[in-house]
Design an enzyme around this catalytic site. Structure first.
Site, PDB file in Angstrom:
ATOM      1  N   ASP A   1     -13.785  19.572   8.174  1.00  0.00           N
ATOM      2  CA  ASP A   1     -14.626  18.359   8.149  1.00  0.00           C
ATOM      3  C   ASP A   1     -15.983  18.504   7.443  1.00  0.00           C
ATOM      4  OD1 ASP A   1     -12.708  18.222  10.117  1.00  0.00           O
ATOM      5  OD2 ASP A   1     -14.087  17.781  11.732  1.00  0.00           O
TER       6      ASP A   1
ATOM      7  N   GLU B   1     -11.324  11.782  17.205  1.00  0.00           N
ATOM      8  CA  GLU B   1     -12.267  12.803  16.733  1.00  0.00           C
ATOM      9  C   GLU B   1     -13.239  12.161  15.733  1.00  0.00           C
ATOM     10  OE1 GLU B   1      -9.692  16.901  16.799  1.00  0.00           O
ATOM     11  OE2 GLU B   1      -9.394  15.704  15.010  1.00  0.00           O
TER      12      GLU B   1
END
Ligand code: FRU
Length: 531
Positions: free
Chosen positions: A60, A242
């Protein structure tokens, strides 16, 4: 020992070091964080104008924040391997969101655990008191993930922490009283996105709590109060929630302000695995309320997606973009947890999408989040050619010898015929990108696009359903050595897909159909490499 034999000994040692370092080139060795770009960036499958780490594992994007002419990009990083492991925050900066300079690792794991995803803000009023010399600090808020506690069977292994920097993100200190938000007993409790809420003059943090979003507020980034939750009854719930993001946007061509909530989920994506859904509503500093005009799109397990391809995950927007700019600039991780650790790149794994401007449109179809490449990408364009209007009834070669390109093609909407744009290479591998009028879908088919046997979830056709009418069909494609991004119909339908052809695709043609199709206009540019 004589001087001569000492010098011979030193030479032998030097040679031995050289040989061993050459050997370790075949597998990733320790990363040299010299502060400059490292390596030739021309390995097979290496993106040429997308951000990828110099070596080793990345997932990420984190802590994206703008300060004094620099866009910061941090990222989930494991510097000892090309698969996921104890997470650090890697770091890079850019002056134009296109060219990047790698900086040393910003945050290392500590006694509270790995450094999981989070965000960064500029505390310009020094509400935290962590600033220096009358200037507010840059503060990163992230999830501390304790793998030891997790192994011990506790559910409280994820807690929220902060770290601060008073030198433009170059060096960091962890706050002494971390964690600043303790886990109340929720297994997946992570991925903090902080914003300053001007109306209430408070910090607001949103993060994921297994199957919903949780919201806390704080006057000083250190003391936090839980104020609300959102989402149990809305959107897709086929996986773990998430990496949320919450930000205000001006609705296109209006003065209306709406709040957009991005919410990644894994698995549960429209084509399998990881993807990011979104919600449109209002936010009063404490509670996110879904807009009644949007609610029906996300009821009963339905979801609306930022990008319907398989390879755009955990994306969030930059903080601190000056009001004079005002854009919501988004960046996603260009992979999917189904196969991210298995893709055949060699010394590094993963890249990011091109930074995208998110635009909120309101039309008879309701609110829609559109994405387009940021305008800064135009600076890479070279050798631009335009294609004249044409009636196509045989295959038409539109590009050759061009492995990094931007293609814009506008067609009259066909009645029956599928429009297919084929990217290919000299090895006979190809990727088809198209529009299918019978099913009202765009698609990317990477079944013949090179290496695919590393995962059963990789190959095949990805489809994106459209729910709007338009008189023309507009493709904007960004081609790099290992990816294609489709921004169809001025950013209304977006798909991102990675692939591993060898050599890279450098040719494009429009495939022959039974009935002729009408090309209205086209523009093709090569894109210069950034490394
Ligand atoms: C999403 C994610 C986050 C987590 C991070 C760990 O891809 O699973 O939820 O913080 O990756 O690397």
């Amino acid at each position: 020992m004589t001087i001569k034999s000492i010098s011979l000994f030193i030479r032998i040692c030097f040679l031995a070091i050289l040989i061993s370092s050459c050997k370790s080139n075949s597998s990733p060795g320790p990363l040299l964080n010299s502060g400059k770009n490292i390596g030739p960036y021309n390995e097979p499958y290496r993106p040429q104008y997308h951000f990828s780490p110099p070596a080793h594992w990345m997932n990420d994007p984190n802590g994206m924040v703008y300060l004094d002419g620099e866009y910061h990009l941090f990222y989930q990083y494991y510097p000892d391997s090309t698969v996921w492991g104890p997470m650090h925050w890697g770091h890079a900066v850019s002056q134009d969101l296109i060219h990047w300079e790698h900086l040393p690792i910003a945050l290392y794991p500590d006694s509270l655990g790995y450094i999981f995803s989070g965000s960064a803000v500029i505390d310009s009023l020094n509400t935290s008191g962590l600033g220096d010399n009358g200037k507010g600090p840059m503060i990163a808020m992230y999830t501390s993930h304790s793998s030891e506690k997790e192994k011990s069977g506790s559910t409280q292994f994820e807690n929220q922490s902060i770290a601060y920097s008073n030198d433009r993100g170059r060096t960091w200190k962890k706050y002494k009283d971390n964690p600043v938000i303790s886990n109340p007993g929720i297994r997946d409790f992570r991925d903090t996105k902080v914003i300053w809420h001007e109306g209430t003059k408070k910090w607001v943090v949103v993060f994921a709590a297994t199957d919903h979003l949780t919201i806390y507020t704080s006057p000083d980034m250190k003391h936090w109060t839980h104020v609300s939750d959102f989402g149990k009854e809305y959107g897709n719930h086929k996986g773990v929630w998430e990496c949320p993001d919450l930000f205000p946007v001006l609705v296109e061509n209006s003065r209306e302000v709406k709040w957009v909530l991005l919410q990644s989920i894994n698995p549960g994506g429209p084509n399998g695995g990881s993807a990011t859904q979104y919600f449109v509503g209002d936010f009063d500093g404490k509670k996110f309320t879904i807009d009644p005009a949007f609610e029906n799109k996300v009821k009963h397990g339905n979801a609306v997606w930022v990008d319907q391809g398989k390879d755009n995950y955990a994306g969030v927007t930059w903080s601190g973009i000056p009001a004079s700019d005002g854009r919501s600039i988004f960046l996603g991780w260009m992979s999917n947890w189904q196969y991210a650790e298995k893709v055949p790149s060699t010394t590094w794994r993963s890249a990011n999408t091109i930074p995208r401007e998110l635009i909120l449109e309101k039309s008879t179809y309701g609110y829609r989040l559109k994405s387009l490449p940021i305008k800064e990408l135009d600076s890479l364009e070279t050798n631009t050619r335009t294609l004249p209007a044409a009636t196509i009834d045989t295959s038409l070669l539109i590009m050759e010898h061009n492995p990094t390109a931007r293609l814009e093609l506008t067609f009259k909407k066909p009645r029956l015929e599928t429009i297919t744009i084929r990217l290919s290479n000299t090895a006979g591998e190809y990727c088809d990108i198209g529009y299918d009028p019978a099913n009202q879908t765009y698609f990317i088919d990477r079944d013949h696009a090179g290496k695919k046997d590393f995962s059963n979830d990789f190959s095949g056709r990805q489809v994106a359903k459209i729910d709007y009418e338009s008189s023309d069909i507009k493709f904007l494609l960004l081609l790099d050595h290992a990816s294609v991004e489709l921004f169809a119909d001025r950013g209304r339908c977006v798909m991102t897909a990675i692939f591993f052809p060898s050599p890279p695709f450098d040719k494009a043609e429009i495939i022959k159909t039974n009935e002729s199709i009408a090309l209205i206009e086209g523009k093709i540019s090569a894109l210069k490499r950034i490394w």
